[in-house]
Design a protein around this motif. Structure first.
Motif, PDB file in Angstrom:
ATOM      1  N   UNK A  65       2.429 -24.696  34.699  1.00 50.78           N
ATOM      2  CA  UNK A  65       1.329 -25.461  35.272  1.00 50.78           C
ATOM      3  C   UNK A  65       0.480 -25.990  34.131  1.00 50.78           C
ATOM      4  N   UNK A  66       0.285 -27.325  34.091  1.00 54.85           N
ATOM      5  CA  UNK A  66      -0.503 -27.962  33.026  1.00 54.85           C
ATOM      6  C   UNK A  66      -1.610 -28.801  33.625  1.00 54.85           C
ATOM      7  N   UNK A  67      -2.778 -28.726  33.021  1.00 55.31           N
ATOM      8  CA  UNK A  67      -3.905 -29.585  33.382  1.00 55.31           C
ATOM      9  C   UNK A  67      -4.793 -29.703  32.153  1.00 55.31           C
ATOM     10  N   UNK A  68      -5.330 -30.894  31.914  1.00 58.40           N
ATOM     11  CA  UNK A  68      -6.076 -31.141  30.676  1.00 58.40           C
ATOM     12  C   UNK A  68      -7.249 -30.179  30.493  1.00 58.40           C
ATOM     13  N   UNK A  69      -7.873 -29.751  31.551  1.00 59.09           N
ATOM     14  CA  UNK A  69      -9.023 -28.856  31.431  1.00 59.09           C
ATOM     15  C   UNK A  69      -8.635 -27.389  31.336  1.00 59.09           C
ATOM     16  N   UNK A  70      -7.341 -27.087  31.525  1.00 56.44           N
ATOM     17  CA  UNK A  70      -6.916 -25.685  31.541  1.00 56.44           C
ATOM     18  C   UNK A  70      -5.774 -25.376  30.584  1.00 56.44           C
ATOM     19  N   UNK A  71      -5.149 -26.376  29.981  1.00 57.65           N
ATOM     20  CA  UNK A  71      -4.001 -26.142  29.116  1.00 57.65           C
ATOM     21  C   UNK A  71      -2.734 -25.961  29.924  1.00 57.65           C
ATOM     22  N   UNK A  72      -1.792 -25.238  29.363  1.00 59.55           N
ATOM     23  CA  UNK A  72      -0.500 -25.017  30.002  1.00 59.55           C
ATOM     24  C   UNK A  72      -0.225 -23.525  30.093  1.00 59.55           C
ATOM     25  N   UNK A  73       0.059 -23.065  31.282  1.00 58.91           N
ATOM     26  CA  UNK A  73       0.456 -21.677  31.505  1.00 58.91           C
ATOM     27  C   UNK A  73       1.887 -21.702  32.022  1.00 58.91           C
ATOM     28  N   UNK A  74       2.733 -20.879  31.413  1.00 59.36           N
ATOM     29  CA  UNK A  74       4.149 -20.825  31.766  1.00 59.36           C
ATOM     30  C   UNK A  74       4.533 -19.378  32.020  1.00 59.36           C
ATOM     31  N   UNK A  75       5.313 -19.170  33.063  1.00 60.83           N
ATOM     32  CA  UNK A  75       5.824 -17.835  33.384  1.00 60.83           C
ATOM     33  C   UNK A  75       7.340 -17.868  33.427  1.00 60.83           C
ATOM     34  N   UNK A  76       7.942 -16.771  32.997  1.00 58.75           N
ATOM     35  CA  UNK A  76       9.383 -16.580  33.046  1.00 58.75           C
ATOM     36  C   UNK A  76       9.655 -15.251  33.728  1.00 58.75           C
ATOM     37  N   UNK A  77      10.515 -15.260  34.729  1.00 60.67           N
ATOM     38  CA  UNK A  77      10.969 -14.034  35.385  1.00 60.67           C
ATOM     39  C   UNK A  77      12.489 -14.033  35.307  1.00 60.67           C
ATOM     40  N   UNK A  78      13.061 -12.923  34.849  1.00 61.67           N
ATOM     41  CA  UNK A  78      14.514 -12.804  34.747  1.00 61.67           C
ATOM     42  C   UNK A  78      14.984 -11.568  35.510  1.00 61.67           C
TER      43      UNK A  78
END
Length: 187
Positions: A65-78
């Motif tokens: 999830x990316x938004x200019x006011x929040x940056x980018x958060x990425x999750x990985x589940x394996x």
């Protein structure tokens, strides 16, 4: 899968809270991908290169999830990987293909002018998306990355699972051993 759905709901609420939309000068970008690892075949988007460490049939789920006011958060589940083992994982510049090297280098927000990049000033979890994890006794693992930047014209195109957690020392920064598996992700 439930973990990613819970994160997506929580992140969306935070990003879409009153005032958040006004603070944003660009739209929210969501990337989500899941795949079951197989041996390479043309058109495969979840490829295992080392089935002894990432077995065929193991799964990966990525949510970003990316938004200019929040940056980018990425999750990985394996799921379905070797139990009780440390792995590295990173967003890479190119999509998956017949070999792990085809995914290119780690995606860097500020590209290192020297290749390969092993300078901690560039190869670090603030300039790259690092998703190192350890699997539990069932072979499941989870990782989360949060950076203060978003993708622009250049975007990462895959997540590669590596042999070890990521090194941070000068001359080795960003390295994590062999490329074991790759999942195409439309960041």
């Amino acid at each position: 899968m439930r973990l990613i759905a819970a994160f997506a709901a929580t992140a969306a609420v935070a990003l879409l809270a009153p005032g958040a939309a006004a603070a944003s000068s660009s739209p929210v970008h969501v990337a989500t991908e899941h795949g079951r690892f197989t041996a390479y075949a043309p058109g495969a988007h979840a490829v295992t290169y080392r089935p002894d460490l990432v077995p065929a049939g193991a799964r990966a789920h990525v949510f970003s999830l990316s938004a200019s006011h929040a940056g980018t958060t990425t999750m990985l589940v394996v799921t379905g990987l070797r139990p009780g083992r440390a792995y590295g994982a990173h967003a890479h510049a190119q999509p998956c293909d017949a070999t792990g090297d085809a995914a290119g280098p780690h995606f860097q927000h500020a590209p290192d002018p020297v290749k390969p990049s092993v300078d901690p000033a560039y190869a670090n979890p603030r300039n790259e998306i690092w998703l190192d994890f350890s699997t539990d006794r069932l072979g499941s693992g989870f990782a989360r990355s949060a950076v203060d930047w978003t993708f622009a014209d250049r975007r990462a195109k895959s997540v590669v699972i590596h042999e070890t957690h990521t090194h941070t020392d000068a001359g080795h920064a960003g390295t994590a051993g062999a490329r074991l598996a790759c999942l195409d992700v439309d960041f």
